[in-house]
Scaffold this motif. Structure first.
Motif, PDB file in Angstrom:
ATOM      1  N   GLY A  32       0.775  -1.218   0.000  1.00 56.60           N
ATOM      2  CA  GLY A  32       0.000   0.000   0.000  1.00 56.60           C
ATOM      3  C   GLY A  32       0.814   1.280   0.000  1.00 56.60           C
ATOM      4  N   GLY A  33       1.884   1.355   0.783  1.00 59.60           N
ATOM      5  CA  GLY A  33       2.658   2.587   0.873  1.00 59.60           C
ATOM      6  C   GLY A  33       3.459   2.859  -0.382  1.00 59.60           C
ATOM      7  N   CYS A  34       3.800   4.125  -0.591  1.00 63.10           N
ATOM      8  CA  CYS A  34       4.486   4.485  -1.836  1.00 63.10           C
ATOM      9  C   CYS A  34       5.870   3.847  -1.921  1.00 63.10           C
ATOM     10  CB  CYS A  34       4.542   6.000  -2.011  1.00 63.10           C
ATOM     11  SG  CYS A  34       5.216   6.906  -0.635  1.00 63.10           S
ATOM     12  N   GLN A  35       6.626   3.826  -0.830  1.00 64.39           N
ATOM     13  CA  GLN A  35       7.950   3.196  -0.845  1.00 64.39           C
ATOM     14  C   GLN A  35       7.815   1.702  -1.146  1.00 64.39           C
ATOM     15  OE1 GLN A  35      11.006   4.679  -0.345  1.00 64.39           O
ATOM     16  NE2 GLN A  35      12.191   2.812  -0.375  1.00 64.39           N
ATOM     17  N   GLU A  36       6.901   1.040  -0.440  1.00 61.82           N
ATOM     18  CA  GLU A  36       6.706  -0.402  -0.632  1.00 61.82           C
ATOM     19  C   GLU A  36       6.188  -0.716  -2.036  1.00 61.82           C
ATOM     20  OE1 GLU A  36       5.182   1.270   1.946  1.00 61.82           O
ATOM     21  OE2 GLU A  36       6.581   0.732   3.515  1.00 61.82           O
ATOM     22  N   ALA A  37       5.312   0.146  -2.547  1.00 64.27           N
ATOM     23  CA  ALA A  37       4.774  -0.076  -3.890  1.00 64.27           C
ATOM     24  C   ALA A  37       5.881  -0.028  -4.932  1.00 64.27           C
ATOM     25  CB  ALA A  37       3.702   0.965  -4.200  1.00 64.27           C
ATOM     26  N   MET A  38       6.743   0.990  -4.853  1.00 63.84           N
ATOM     27  CA  MET A  38       7.827   1.103  -5.838  1.00 63.84           C
ATOM     28  C   MET A  38       8.826  -0.043  -5.701  1.00 63.84           C
ATOM     29  SD  MET A  38       7.060   3.434  -7.852  1.00 63.84           S
ATOM     30  CE  MET A  38       8.434   4.121  -8.733  1.00 63.84           C
TER      31      MET A  38
END
Length: 86
Positions: A32-38
């Motif tokens: 869900g988070g932007c860091q984890e998504a990328m």
């Protein structure tokens, strides 16, 4: 294929005509988070390249005027650089 984060951390694909939001696709991977998504997109690129290419061609385009770009990886684990005189 150019990966970006935009408008409060939404993952997207940068195209010549605008940005394609891929957050729904990334959410289906469980991140869900932007860091984890990328990080998920980068580590699974070989598996999801076809789906991202399809979204790049068929996804809804958001015009550049409605987009605020952000750092593509907000908290990098490592920053490598080299100085030199030219």
């Amino acid at each position: 294929m150019k990966l970006i984060l935009f408008n409060e951390g939404c993952p997207g694909l940068l195209t010549d005509g605008g940005v394609i939001d891929i957050s729904q696709f990334v959410m289906s991977t469980g991140k869900g988070g932007c860091q984890e998504a990328m990080e998920t997109i980068i580590t699974r690129m070989d598996d999801i390249r076809f789906d991202l290419s399809r979204l790049e061609k068929e996804g809804d385009m958001i015009p550049f005027s409605n987009v605020t770009l952000q750092a593509p990886l907000p908290m990098p684990h490592k920053i490598l650089c080299m100085g030199g005189n030219f």
